[in-house]
Scaffold this active site. Structure first.
Site, PDB file in Angstrom:
ATOM      1  CB  ILE A  41      12.228 -34.571  33.546  1.00  0.00           C
ATOM      2  CG1 ILE A  41      11.043 -35.658  34.983  1.00  0.00           C
ATOM      3  CG2 ILE A  41      12.354 -33.435  33.935  1.00  0.00           C
ATOM      4  CD1 ILE A  41      12.036 -35.249  35.877  1.00  0.00           C
ATOM      5  N   GLY A  44      20.006 -33.390  28.459  1.00  0.00           N
ATOM      6  CA  GLY A  44      20.961 -32.134  28.377  1.00  0.00           C
ATOM      7  C   GLY A  44      21.885 -32.880  27.851  1.00  0.00           C
ATOM      8  CE  LYS A  48      19.215 -40.343  26.309  1.00  0.00           C
ATOM      9  NZ  LYS A  48      21.233 -40.680  27.082  1.00  0.00           N
ATOM     10  CB  VAL A  49      16.480 -35.496  34.243  1.00  0.00           C
ATOM     11  CG1 VAL A  49      15.745 -34.985  35.202  1.00  0.00           C
ATOM     12  CG2 VAL A  49      18.029 -34.724  34.048  1.00  0.00           C
ATOM     13  CE  LYS A  62      23.047 -34.684  34.485  1.00  0.00           C
ATOM     14  NZ  LYS A  62      23.909 -32.809  34.309  1.00  0.00           N
ATOM     15  CG  ASP A 156      25.635 -25.685  31.737  1.00  0.00           C
ATOM     16  OD1 ASP A 156      26.711 -24.630  30.477  1.00  0.00           O
ATOM     17  OD2 ASP A 156      25.732 -26.406  31.566  1.00  0.00           O
TER      18      ASP A 156
END
Length: 879
Positions: A41, A44, A48-49, A62, A156
């Site tokens: 997907i 970040g 990773k997702v 994730k 965040d």
């Protein structure tokens, strides 16, 4: 009745056996192997997702590497993210189903929101109208209010972390930088209760397996006890045959064990994975095993065969040792070879001379890497390829790794030229190997490949160091990981430096730079880390036959200390002192060998090995090039432009104080660089991921050169320090790092002051302005300029026809108040005229302005706008 048969009965019978009762009393969460990967997907700053599937249901998985978090001293943040999501049961916060783990990774299995993130939507819209912006801000405000009432600070908040549900509503995600003030481990009651809702919805009910997974320890401090074998016994078995080589370990699998090779490999892999999961002493525990894999691949004699070993090297490359299971079951004999092949293919992608191959094929490589075949049966080209493949797993310093020759398999350090020749031969074949293996990659995609680090082509194109033949390398990369490959290379380059740190106890940096001349054209402008690493690499390899001197890679003993790499020479090379995250480096004794390198350093050999012609293109030793200093100083400038570019691509960062700088050496003017975004960390730091610094090495050598160290750098007489991961007490929040994304950071964070929930409301004000205008209010060319704009509260209000309404501007004003004690919160927003028409109690049931219309349930196109804007080509990575 046979007790075995009774144990196989479904639990719940009246005459259940003891085993059946235990199964009822202690339900188990699912294994990550039960989830199949559908597609990536996004990615970040810290993970990773992926879109995963289990039982016909889709999840967003994730993946976070434990080694990354350990090295960045952020294990507590992984725990905080898991706890924050587990405790949160709000319709405006992403629901967490499972918290799973392997020896190397943590997997957060969350609900999949098909609408993508608000950042992508904003890229498509350009900006939102006031009504749309108000609805989105209102839902985010409810989410923040919920979090703050439960002691959670997001820290965040940004459009990237706001996801859009199927109905168009907003849900917050990515709590990787959150602060949970629970001050204790969450328990079952925390998970089962629903304090946020008077009538808990069925959506928030959890199965026993889910509850257990959410309250389980993440295993940063204790080994994973999920193996059938005793890891200690396995490790002792691995160590039982170490006496045959000095400073090395031979492969415990002999030719007579060919029938059990796959199983033996699994046992050895299990051993390494288990040891790898214990960060109590991540450097000491993990790297001793890397030496085993190096010796198996690089120093076994012709009589004992050359063995491919599923080591932590593979785990680091692909991060999910279990997810290759399907491939292993379908072809048991090929399983170990495939995993090693992945590493070899990755090395191929990193090769310096990636030229199209003609005389070598996949079968030859598999034959050579097979534990039951003699590598001498290969053609010369094949042996060269295998030689480099082995060096990929090597744990020694560069000259030792490059000197290995499969034909003369020994530890003679006088065969360096032969090693270089073989590296060149490997480079000739590398392109073909990558192409040959494409068929093998067509096997079932699973999470085994999840953690291969992707890179961005735009960054790769900037990496034009002479030791890489750029065009061929690009082609090779294209075959393996599209779009994101250079990131792996850049990460390697820092790892590059960490291996130089292993050279540290044998080769003095001062002498290295003094003894060698580097032509200016060899020094690529964009990457500091790459240039520095290349020079160090050349120094180490060119001096392979010389007496090894000492070097100084100084490391920190304090949580707030910086790691400095001071490189001084008679010719006024600028001193380089680079801020680094505390746990990025574990100090090592000066007499320790490569065995004591860090978890990431199993891949350090890659950059060293793939630049064999670096030495050939270097000017003779002893000739001082007057342009070297100028070239090096030039190297210290452009990264600001690179970092600026990266900051515009991906916002998720972990910053140090913006006054971090490069200290001056005693011979030159200081070259200053502020540590910027995590993007910079991605492209220039260690293999494990993105360290919170721009150009640090991962290695960590204590040195015997006191004139190069800073005052707070080393505590004399203390060869080791207690790893932060095993210290008791709550981890310090203010550890000298500024966590967050530059545009959304509150002033108190930049000033290093104590902060609370008000930082989220500041970020909400930034988001409101961004929704209404399409750009954050403090956006600028560099993070330093962004910080100055924040501290000055320099907001460029739109004028003329683009002018915001008075209510909208007023709402932004009260949220962007410098004094956090006077900053608006939930109460002030509810009373504000801009939100007068908001039905706060029924907001989740209202029709939203944008409702996703995906092609199918696995459609991830709504995430593509952000990925494209940030130059993340995720559609093909890890294939």
């Amino acid at each position: 009745m046979d007790p075995t048969a009774g144990s196989k009965k479904e639990p719940g019978g009246g005459a259940a056996t003891e085993e059946g009762v235990n199964r009822i009393a202690v339900p188990k969460p699912p294994s990550i192997e039960e989830f199949s990967i559908v597609k990536p997907i996004s990615r970040g700053a810290f993970g990773k997702v992926y879109l995963g599937q289990k039982g016909g249901k889709l999840y967003a998985v994730k993946v976070v590497k434990k080694a990354d978090m350990i090295n960045k001293n952020m294990t507590h943040q992984v725990q905080a993210e898991r706890d924050a999501l587990a405790l949160s049961k709000s319709p405006f916060i992403v629901h967490l189903y499972y918290s799973l783990q392997s020896a190397n990774n943590v997997y957060l299995v969350m609900e999949y929101l098909i609408g993508g993130d608000v950042k992508s939507l904003l890229h498509i819209y350009g900006y939102f109208d006031e009504e749309m912006a108000v609805k989105y801000i209102s839902e985010v405000a409810l989410a923040l209010d919920y979090l703050h009432r439960h002691g959670i600070i997001h820290r965040d908040l940004k459009p990237d972390n706001m996801l859009i549900s199927n109905e168009g509503h907003i849900k917050l995600t990515d709590f990787g930088l959150s602060k949970v003030t629970l001050n204790r481990d969450i328990n079952m009651m925390d998970i089962l209760t629903t304090p946020s809702m008077a009538k808990p919805r069925q959506d928030y009910s959890r199965t026993p397996g889910q509850v257990l997974s959410l309250i389980s320890s993440l295993g940063f401090n204790t080994p994973i006890a999920e193996k059938n074998q005793d890891p200690a016994n396995i490790l002792s078995a691995c160590l039982s045959e170490t006496s045959q080589l000095s400073q090395g370990l031979v492969c415990p699998m002999s030719v007579d064990q060919k029938d059990t090779t796959p199983y033996s490999s699994k046992l050895l892999k299990s051993c390494l994975e288990t040891v790898a999961s214990n960060p109590g002493m991540p450097v000491k525990c993990l790297t001793s095993n890397l030496l085993q894999s190096r010796k198996r691949l690089a120093t076994s004699s012709a009589s004992s065969q050359s063995h491919t070993f599923i080591s932590s090297v593979e785990s680091e490359c692909h991060s999910s040792p279990k997810w290759e299971k399907d491939c292993q079951e379908s072809d048991e004999a090929l399983g170990p070879t495939m995993m090693s092949w992945n590493a070899v293919e990755k090395l191929c992608a990193k090769s310096a001379n990636a030229i199209e191959t003609k005389g070598f094929n996949k079968k030859d490589l598999e034959l050579a890497l097979s534990p039951i075949h003699n590598s001498s049966a290969l053609p010369t080209t094949g042996r060269s390829c295998v030689n480099l493949a082995k060096k990929c797993f090597s744990g020694e310093v560069s000259w030792e790794a490059v000197e290995l020759d499969v034909n003369n398999i020994n530890m003679d350090t006088d065969t360096s030229q032969l090693g270089f020749h073989q590296s060149n031969q490997w480079a000739v074949d590398s392109g073909g190997i990558s192409e040959e293996h494409l068929g093998k990659r067509s096997l079932k995609r699973n999470f085994e490949l999840v953690d291969s680090s992707p890179c961005k082509k735009i960054i790769q194109n900037k990496k034009t160091c002479v030791e890489y033949k750029h065009n061929e390398m690009t082609n090779c990369y294209t075959n393996q990981n599209t779009g994101l490959t250079v990131e792996v290379q850049d990460l390697k380059l820092s790892v590059h430096k960490s291996q130089q740190n292993d050279c540290a106890n044998k080769e003095n940096i001062v002498n290295s730079f003094t003894d060698k001349q580097q032509t200016p054209e060899k020094l690529p402008i964009p990457m500091i880390a790459k240039n520095l690493m290349c020079e160090l690499d050349e120094d180490c390899e060119k001096n392979s036959k010389r007496d090894y001197l000492s070097s100084s890679f100084l490391c920190s003993d304090d949580d707030r200390a910086s790691k400095n790499i001071s490189m001084n020479s008679d010719s006024s090379f600028p001193g380089i002192s680079i801020m680094e995250s505390p746990l990025e480096s574990q100090p090592l004794d000066s007499d320790r060998s490569i065995k004591e390198s860090s978890f990431e350093e199993s891949n350090i050999e890659d950059p060293l090995i793939v630049t064999p012609d670096c030495q050939e293109k270097t000017s003779p030793k002893g000739v001082e090039n007057p342009a070297v200093q100028e070239s090096n100083q030039k190297m210290l400038g452009p990264p600001l432009e690179v970092l600026k570019t990266l900051a515009s691509k991906r916002n998720a960062v972990a910053f140090r104080s913006f006054n971090s700088h490069i200290n001056a050496s005693n011979n030159s003017e200081p070259s200053r660089m502020n540590m910027t975004s995590l993007d910079a960390m991605d492209i220039s730091c260690a293999y494990s991921g993105s360290y919170p610094m721009a150009i640090t090495p991962t290695q960590k050598r204590r040195s015997c050169m006191p004139h190069q160290q800073t005052p707070n750098q080393i505590k004399s007489g203390t060869p080791y320090r207690t790893p932060k991961s095993v210290r008791r007490g709550v981890a310090p929040v203010d550890d000298g790092r500024i966590l967050g994304t530059p545009d959304y950071l509150a002033p108190e964070l930049l000033l290093g002051r104590a902060h609370g929930p008000a930082v989220d409301w500041w970020a909400l004000g930034v988001c409101l302005f961004e929704f209404l205008t399409g750009i954050p209010p403090f956006n600028d060319e560099t993070p330093q300029q962004v910080f100055q704009n924040i501290l000055k509260r320099d907001i460029p209000w739109p004028e003329g026809e683009e002018k915001l309404s008075d209510n909208a501007q007023s709402a932004v004003e009260i949220l962007l108040t410098i004094d956090d004690t006077k900053r608006a919160g939930m109460k002030e927003l509810k009373r504000h005229p801009l939100f007068s028409d908001v039905d706060w109690e029924n907001l989740q049931h209202q029709t939203m302005p944008f409702i996703p219309q995906p092609d199918d349930e696995t459609d991830t196109s709504y995430f593509e706008a952000r990925n494209t804007a940030q130059h993340l080509t995720v559609s093909g990575f890890s294939l």
